[in-house]
Design a protein around this motif. Structure first.
Motif, PDB file in Angstrom:
ATOM      1  N   LEU A  15       0.818  -1.193   0.000  1.00 20.73           N
ATOM      2  CA  LEU A  15       0.000   0.000   0.000  1.00 20.73           C
ATOM      3  C   LEU A  15       0.859   1.254   0.000  1.00 20.73           C
ATOM      4  O   LEU A  15       1.972   1.259   0.512  1.00 20.73           O
ATOM      5  N   GLN A  16       0.332   2.288  -0.615  1.00 20.90           N
ATOM      6  CA  GLN A  16       0.962   3.599  -0.627  1.00 20.90           C
ATOM      7  C   GLN A  16       0.102   4.503   0.236  1.00 20.90           C
ATOM      8  O   GLN A  16      -1.128   4.539   0.081  1.00 20.90           O
ATOM      9  N   VAL A  17       0.728   5.184   1.173  1.00 18.46           N
ATOM     10  CA  VAL A  17      -0.035   5.997   2.120  1.00 18.46           C
ATOM     11  C   VAL A  17       0.548   7.397   2.257  1.00 18.46           C
ATOM     12  O   VAL A  17       1.734   7.618   2.062  1.00 18.46           O
ATOM     13  N   ARG A  18      -0.336   8.320   2.592  1.00 18.40           N
ATOM     14  CA  ARG A  18       0.053   9.671   2.998  1.00 18.40           C
ATOM     15  C   ARG A  18      -1.073  10.207   3.874  1.00 18.40           C
ATOM     16  O   ARG A  18      -2.222  10.286   3.436  1.00 18.40           O
ATOM     17  N   ASP A  19      -0.732  10.529   5.099  1.00 17.22           N
ATOM     18  CA  ASP A  19      -1.709  11.054   6.063  1.00 17.22           C
ATOM     19  C   ASP A  19      -2.962  10.179   6.122  1.00 17.22           C
ATOM     20  O   ASP A  19      -4.087  10.660   6.035  1.00 17.22           O
ATOM     21  N   ALA A  20      -2.753   8.878   6.276  1.00 17.06           N
ATOM     22  CA  ALA A  20      -3.864   7.919   6.261  1.00 17.06           C
ATOM     23  C   ALA A  20      -4.203   7.377   7.653  1.00 17.06           C
ATOM     24  O   ALA A  20      -4.873   6.364   7.781  1.00 17.06           O
ATOM     25  N   GLU A  21      -3.752   8.054   8.690  1.00 21.37           N
ATOM     26  CA  GLU A  21      -3.946   7.571  10.053  1.00 21.37           C
ATOM     27  C   GLU A  21      -5.407   7.225  10.349  1.00 21.37           C
ATOM     28  O   GLU A  21      -5.700   6.165  10.894  1.00 21.37           O
ATOM     29  N   ARG A  22      -6.330   8.075   9.977  1.00 19.18           N
ATOM     30  CA  ARG A  22      -7.736   7.852  10.325  1.00 19.18           C
ATOM     31  C   ARG A  22      -8.369   6.692   9.547  1.00 19.18           C
ATOM     32  O   ARG A  22      -9.389   6.156   9.950  1.00 19.18           O
ATOM     33  N   LEU A  23      -7.770   6.304   8.442  1.00 14.51           N
ATOM     34  CA  LEU A  23      -8.314   5.218   7.626  1.00 14.51           C
ATOM     35  C   LEU A  23      -7.677   3.861   7.919  1.00 14.51           C
ATOM     36  O   LEU A  23      -8.252   2.826   7.594  1.00 14.51           O
ATOM     37  N   LEU A  24      -6.492   3.867   8.509  1.00 14.06           N
ATOM     38  CA  LEU A  24      -5.727   2.629   8.629  1.00 14.06           C
ATOM     39  C   LEU A  24      -6.351   1.583   9.535  1.00 14.06           C
ATOM     40  O   LEU A  24      -6.291   0.397   9.226  1.00 14.06           O
ATOM     41  N   ASP A  25      -6.931   1.971  10.657  1.00 15.02           N
ATOM     42  CA  ASP A  25      -7.462   0.972  11.580  1.00 15.02           C
ATOM     43  C   ASP A  25      -8.515   0.081  10.914  1.00 15.02           C
ATOM     44  O   ASP A  25      -8.482  -1.136  11.036  1.00 15.02           O
ATOM     45  N   GLY A  26      -9.434   0.683  10.191  1.00 11.20           N
ATOM     46  CA  GLY A  26     -10.454  -0.103   9.496  1.00 11.20           C
ATOM     47  C   GLY A  26      -9.865  -0.957   8.394  1.00 11.20           C
ATOM     48  O   GLY A  26     -10.213  -2.129   8.241  1.00 11.20           O
ATOM     49  N   TRP A  27      -8.958  -0.384   7.629  1.00 12.96           N
ATOM     50  CA  TRP A  27      -8.323  -1.127   6.534  1.00 12.96           C
ATOM     51  C   TRP A  27      -7.529  -2.306   7.076  1.00 12.96           C
ATOM     52  O   TRP A  27      -7.652  -3.424   6.585  1.00 12.96           O
ATOM     53  N   LEU A  28      -6.729  -2.060   8.102  1.00 12.95           N
ATOM     54  CA  LEU A  28      -5.919  -3.122   8.685  1.00 12.95           C
ATOM     55  C   LEU A  28      -6.778  -4.214   9.312  1.00 12.95           C
ATOM     56  O   LEU A  28      -6.459  -5.400   9.220  1.00 12.95           O
ATOM     57  N   ALA A  29      -7.878  -3.844   9.946  1.00 12.13           N
ATOM     58  CA  ALA A  29      -8.771  -4.842  10.546  1.00 12.13           C
ATOM     59  C   ALA A  29      -9.357  -5.770   9.483  1.00 12.13           C
ATOM     60  O   ALA A  29      -9.524  -6.970   9.725  1.00 12.13           O
ATOM     61  N   ASN A  30      -9.637  -5.246   8.304  1.00  8.76           N
ATOM     62  CA  ASN A  30     -10.205  -6.056   7.226  1.00  8.76           C
ATOM     63  C   ASN A  30      -9.163  -6.896   6.498  1.00  8.76           C
ATOM     64  O   ASN A  30      -9.442  -8.013   6.071  1.00  8.76           O
ATOM     65  N   VAL A  31      -7.978  -6.361   6.328  1.00 13.52           N
ATOM     66  CA  VAL A  31      -6.968  -7.026   5.506  1.00 13.52           C
ATOM     67  C   VAL A  31      -6.068  -7.967   6.306  1.00 13.52           C
ATOM     68  O   VAL A  31      -5.644  -9.002   5.802  1.00 13.52           O
ATOM     69  N   THR A  32      -5.795  -7.651   7.559  1.00 10.95           N
ATOM     70  CA  THR A  32      -4.861  -8.449   8.370  1.00 10.95           C
ATOM     71  C   THR A  32      -5.163  -9.946   8.366  1.00 10.95           C
ATOM     72  O   THR A  32      -4.231 -10.747   8.221  1.00 10.95           O
ATOM     73  N   PRO A  33      -6.405 -10.379   8.496  1.00 11.45           N
ATOM     74  CA  PRO A  33      -6.657 -11.827   8.504  1.00 11.45           C
ATOM     75  C   PRO A  33      -6.358 -12.516   7.161  1.00 11.45           C
ATOM     76  O   PRO A  33      -6.235 -13.728   7.101  1.00 11.45           O
ATOM     77  N   GLN A  34      -6.221 -11.735   6.106  1.00  6.26           N
ATOM     78  CA  GLN A  34      -6.050 -12.305   4.774  1.00  6.26           C
ATOM     79  C   GLN A  34      -4.597 -12.391   4.315  1.00  6.26           C
ATOM     80  O   GLN A  34      -4.310 -13.045   3.315  1.00  6.26           O
ATOM     81  N   VAL A  35      -3.694 -11.701   4.990  1.00  6.62           N
ATOM     82  CA  VAL A  35      -2.311 -11.612   4.530  1.00  6.62           C
ATOM     83  C   VAL A  35      -1.330 -11.959   5.643  1.00  6.62           C
ATOM     84  O   VAL A  35      -1.687 -11.979   6.816  1.00  6.62           O
ATOM     85  N   GLU A  36      -0.095 -12.211   5.245  1.00  5.38           N
ATOM     86  CA  GLU A  36       0.944 -12.516   6.216  1.00  5.38           C
ATOM     87  C   GLU A  36       1.753 -11.290   6.611  1.00  5.38           C
ATOM     88  O   GLU A  36       2.526 -11.341   7.553  1.00  5.38           O
ATOM     89  N   GLY A  37       1.608 -10.200   5.891  1.00  2.28           N
ATOM     90  CA  GLY A  37       2.358  -8.996   6.224  1.00  2.28           C
ATOM     91  C   GLY A  37       2.020  -7.853   5.295  1.00  2.28           C
ATOM     92  O   GLY A  37       1.221  -8.003   4.368  1.00  2.28           O
ATOM     93  N   PHE A  38       2.633  -6.715   5.576  1.00  2.00           N
ATOM     94  CA  PHE A  38       2.376  -5.497   4.829  1.00  2.00           C
ATOM     95  C   PHE A  38       3.692  -4.859   4.408  1.00  2.00           C
ATOM     96  O   PHE A  38       4.659  -4.871   5.157  1.00  2.00           O
ATOM     97  N   VAL A  39       3.688  -4.268   3.241  1.00  2.00           N
ATOM     98  CA  VAL A  39       4.771  -3.397   2.804  1.00  2.00           C
ATOM     99  C   VAL A  39       4.096  -2.075   2.459  1.00  2.00           C
ATOM    100  O   VAL A  39       3.204  -2.028   1.615  1.00  2.00           O
ATOM    101  N   ALA A  40       4.505  -1.021   3.153  1.00  2.00           N
ATOM    102  CA  ALA A  40       3.857   0.275   2.972  1.00  2.00           C
ATOM    103  C   ALA A  40       4.867   1.318   2.526  1.00  2.00           C
ATOM    104  O   ALA A  40       5.962   1.402   3.081  1.00  2.00           O
TER     105      ALA A  40
END
Length: 65
Positions: A15-40
């Motif tokens: 993922l590419q991010v900029r000032d995404a603090e308010r969006l990350l919690d929801g995104w991470l909650a949905n994606v975390t169970p599906q992947v083994e890690g993140f590269v941001a």
């Protein structure tokens, strides 16, 4: 009959991010169970985006300003 052993595939989220603090919690909650890690790629956040990603053990790449 010749068969190959099944390989376990690894799935990472990119993922590419900029000032995404308010969006990350929801995104991470949905994606975390599906992947083994993140590269941001953080390309200049001025909020706590990097800290949120670090808390989820994301590999964080910060683009130079």
């Amino acid at each position: 009959m010749w068969t190959r052993p099944l390989r376990r595939h690894r799935l990472l989220a990119l993922l590419q991010v900029r000032d995404a603090e308010r969006l990350l919690d929801g995104w991470l909650a949905n994606v975390t169970p599906q992947v083994e890690g993140f590269v941001a790629l953080d390309d200049g956040s001025r909020d706590a985006t990097a800290e949120r990603l670090a808390a989820h053990r994301a590999l964080l790449v910060v683009a130079p300003a």
